[in-house]
Write a protein that holds these residues in place. Structure first.
Motif, PDB file in Angstrom:
ATOM      1  N   UNK A  87      66.872  92.891 104.806  1.00 15.12           N
ATOM      2  CA  UNK A  87      66.599  94.142 104.093  1.00 15.12           C
ATOM      3  C   UNK A  87      67.808  94.473 103.234  1.00 15.12           C
ATOM      4  N   UNK A  88      67.645  94.373 101.923  1.00 11.95           N
ATOM      5  CA  UNK A  88      68.764  94.623 101.012  1.00 11.95           C
ATOM      6  C   UNK A  88      68.677  95.987 100.332  1.00 11.95           C
ATOM      7  N   UNK A  89      67.559  96.685 100.501  1.00  8.53           N
ATOM      8  CA  UNK A  89      67.388  98.011  99.906  1.00  8.53           C
ATOM      9  C   UNK A  89      66.734  98.932 100.923  1.00  8.53           C
ATOM     10  N   UNK A  90      67.232 100.163 100.979  1.00  6.73           N
ATOM     11  CA  UNK A  90      66.637 101.168 101.869  1.00  6.73           C
ATOM     12  C   UNK A  90      66.589 102.496 101.122  1.00  6.73           C
ATOM     13  N   UNK A  91      65.545 103.248 101.366  1.00  4.75           N
ATOM     14  CA  UNK A  91      65.411 104.567 100.750  1.00  4.75           C
ATOM     15  C   UNK A  91      64.887 105.534 101.804  1.00  4.75           C
ATOM     16  N   UNK A  92      65.570 106.671 101.947  1.00  2.00           N
ATOM     17  CA  UNK A  92      65.175 107.685 102.915  1.00  2.00           C
ATOM     18  C   UNK A  92      65.030 109.011 102.175  1.00  2.00           C
ATOM     19  N   UNK A  93      63.896 109.658 102.382  1.00  2.62           N
ATOM     20  CA  UNK A  93      63.658 110.965 101.771  1.00  2.62           C
ATOM     21  C   UNK A  93      63.770 112.015 102.862  1.00  2.62           C
ATOM     22  N   UNK A  94      64.632 112.990 102.631  1.00  2.00           N
ATOM     23  CA  UNK A  94      64.770 114.104 103.563  1.00  2.00           C
ATOM     24  C   UNK A  94      64.756 115.395 102.748  1.00  2.00           C
ATOM     25  N   UNK A  95      63.651 116.119 102.891  1.00  2.00           N
ATOM     26  CA  UNK A  95      63.420 117.361 102.158  1.00  2.00           C
ATOM     27  C   UNK A  95      63.593 117.122 100.656  1.00  2.00           C
ATOM     28  N   UNK A  96      64.561 117.781 100.013  1.00  2.00           N
ATOM     29  CA  UNK A  96      64.742 117.693  98.559  1.00  2.00           C
ATOM     30  C   UNK A  96      65.725 116.606  98.135  1.00  2.00           C
ATOM     31  N   UNK A  97      66.030 115.660  99.018  1.00  2.00           N
ATOM     32  CA  UNK A  97      67.026 114.632  98.711  1.00  2.00           C
ATOM     33  C   UNK A  97      66.481 113.235  98.993  1.00  2.00           C
ATOM     34  N   UNK A  98      66.852 112.300  98.122  1.00  2.00           N
ATOM     35  CA  UNK A  98      66.526 110.887  98.317  1.00  2.00           C
ATOM     36  C   UNK A  98      67.847 110.149  98.439  1.00  2.00           C
ATOM     37  N   UNK A  99      68.014 109.446  99.554  1.00  2.00           N
ATOM     38  CA  UNK A  99      69.212 108.637  99.792  1.00  2.00           C
ATOM     39  C   UNK A  99      68.823 107.172  99.688  1.00  2.00           C
ATOM     40  N   UNK A 100      69.557 106.435  98.865  1.00  2.00           N
ATOM     41  CA  UNK A 100      69.319 105.004  98.708  1.00  2.00           C
ATOM     42  C   UNK A 100      70.581 104.236  99.088  1.00  2.00           C
ATOM     43  N   UNK A 133      76.149  99.703  97.301  1.00  2.00           N
ATOM     44  CA  UNK A 133      76.306 101.058  96.777  1.00  2.00           C
ATOM     45  C   UNK A 133      75.285 101.997  97.412  1.00  2.00           C
ATOM     46  N   UNK A 134      75.578 103.291  97.301  1.00  2.00           N
ATOM     47  CA  UNK A 134      74.699 104.342  97.801  1.00  2.00           C
ATOM     48  C   UNK A 134      74.423 105.320  96.673  1.00  2.00           C
ATOM     49  N   UNK A 135      73.241 105.928  96.722  1.00  2.00           N
ATOM     50  CA  UNK A 135      72.866 106.961  95.761  1.00  2.00           C
ATOM     51  C   UNK A 135      72.271 108.145  96.499  1.00  2.00           C
ATOM     52  N   UNK A 136      72.505 109.326  95.949  1.00  2.00           N
ATOM     53  CA  UNK A 136      71.892 110.549  96.453  1.00  2.00           C
ATOM     54  C   UNK A 136      71.283 111.265  95.265  1.00  2.00           C
ATOM     55  N   UNK A 137      69.985 111.535  95.350  1.00  2.00           N
ATOM     56  CA  UNK A 137      69.276 112.182  94.251  1.00  2.00           C
ATOM     57  C   UNK A 137      68.623 113.471  94.745  1.00  2.00           C
ATOM     58  N   UNK A 138      68.802 114.527  93.971  1.00  2.00           N
ATOM     59  CA  UNK A 138      68.159 115.811  94.262  1.00  2.00           C
ATOM     60  C   UNK A 138      66.800 115.841  93.566  1.00  2.00           C
ATOM     61  N   UNK A 139      65.747 116.221  94.308  1.00  2.00           N
ATOM     62  CA  UNK A 139      64.390 116.254  93.761  1.00  2.00           C
ATOM     63  C   UNK A 139      63.727 117.613  93.947  1.00  2.00           C
ATOM     64  N   UNK A 140      64.502 118.625  94.312  1.00  2.00           N
ATOM     65  CA  UNK A 140      63.947 119.944  94.621  1.00  2.00           C
ATOM     66  C   UNK A 140      63.498 120.738  93.408  1.00  2.00           C
ATOM     67  N   UNK A 141      63.242 122.014  93.626  1.00  2.00           N
ATOM     68  CA  UNK A 141      62.671 122.895  92.616  1.00  2.00           C
ATOM     69  C   UNK A 141      63.658 123.464  91.616  1.00  2.00           C
ATOM     70  N   UNK A 142      64.940 123.385  91.876  1.00  2.00           N
ATOM     71  CA  UNK A 142      65.953 123.906  90.948  1.00  2.00           C
ATOM     72  C   UNK A 142      66.388 122.809  89.976  1.00  2.00           C
ATOM     73  N   UNK A 173      74.772 118.272  91.848  1.00  2.00           N
ATOM     74  CA  UNK A 173      73.734 117.271  91.608  1.00  2.00           C
ATOM     75  C   UNK A 173      72.728 117.854  90.626  1.00  2.00           C
ATOM     76  N   UNK A 174      72.460 117.129  89.546  1.00  2.00           N
ATOM     77  CA  UNK A 174      71.449 117.505  88.571  1.00  2.00           C
ATOM     78  C   UNK A 174      70.142 116.856  89.003  1.00  2.00           C
ATOM     79  N   UNK A 175      69.070 117.623  89.004  1.00  2.00           N
ATOM     80  CA  UNK A 175      67.771 117.098  89.432  1.00  2.00           C
ATOM     81  C   UNK A 175      67.426 115.831  88.657  1.00  2.00           C
ATOM     82  N   UNK A 176      67.076 114.769  89.402  1.00  2.00           N
ATOM     83  CA  UNK A 176      66.655 113.512  88.800  1.00  2.00           C
ATOM     84  C   UNK A 176      67.779 112.582  88.376  1.00  2.00           C
ATOM     85  N   UNK A 177      69.054 113.004  88.536  1.00  2.00           N
ATOM     86  CA  UNK A 177      70.188 112.156  88.169  1.00  2.00           C
ATOM     87  C   UNK A 177      70.964 111.780  89.432  1.00  2.00           C
ATOM     88  N   UNK A 178      70.796 110.556  89.925  1.00  2.00           N
ATOM     89  CA  UNK A 178      71.434 110.178  91.189  1.00  2.00           C
ATOM     90  C   UNK A 178      72.962 110.152  91.106  1.00  2.00           C
TER      91      UNK A 178
END
Length: 193
Positions: free
Chosen positions: A39-52, A69-78, A116-121
């Protein structure tokens, strides 16, 4: 009667001993074969955040740079949100499963904030890790020194990535909402002869 009791005891002892025998033809370690995909890629969604968590390759040559590398992306309403964390919201502790060695990931612990800007990891690369104690075995110390010099020895590595941060959930009460999102990827290092 004693003879019957002795025979029954011998039979039970024989059954018990046969149950304890191990088939030496069976593979007893949990190490996957070289052909088994990792497994070379993992993605976990927790509430308004996506961790890769990503390793760019499943297999690296000995002394080849490891690209994780790791990424954190905000996907919430703001449109944006502020997170609070130590030196980085990301950590990359590992286990080398061939030798069963843990590779720690130390980090400074100032309190930093990142927008964190929405949609910009937010992205961070693995930059090295490891540490040892003077009481550790010489083999482990030698192994960790190689890791600290970014010269990974041959073996199978599991990265237990973590995104650890908090947000202010309520501006009025300044109540904190903590996140400790975990994911796992793996890679091999082989002699590239």
């Amino acid at each position: 009667m004693k003879k019957l009791s002795l025979i029954v005891s011998l039979i039970l002892l024989s059954i018990g001993l046969l149950g304890c025998q191990q088939n030496n033809n069976e593979k007893v370690d949990n190490e996957p074969s070289d052909n088994e995909p990792l497994d070379t890629k993992a993605e976990v969604i927790e509430e308004d955040f996506v961790y890769r968590l990503v390793t760019e390759k499943a297999e690296y040559g000995k002394n080849e740079p490891i690209k994780v590398y790791a990424e954190l992306e905000y996907t919430g309403g703001k449109g944006e949100i502020e997170i609070f964390h130590s030196a980085s919201p990301f950590s990359f502790p590992m286990v080398e499963t061939t030798r069963n060695y843990e590779i720690g990931y130390g980090m400074d612990e100032p309190l930093l904030r990142t927008k964190l800007i929405k949609g910009e990891p937010l992205r961070a690369e693995y930059r090295g890790s490891g540490g040892y104690d003077s009481e550790d075995k010489k083999e482990y110390i030698d192994f960790i020194r190689k890791i600290m010099n970014k010269k990974f020895p041959e073996g199978r590595y599991v990265v237990n990535g973590i995104a650890n941060f908090y947000i202010i959930a309520s501006e009025e009460t300044e109540q904190e909402k903590k996140y400790n999102i975990k994911a796992q990827v793996e890679f091999r290092v082989k002699n590239s002869n």
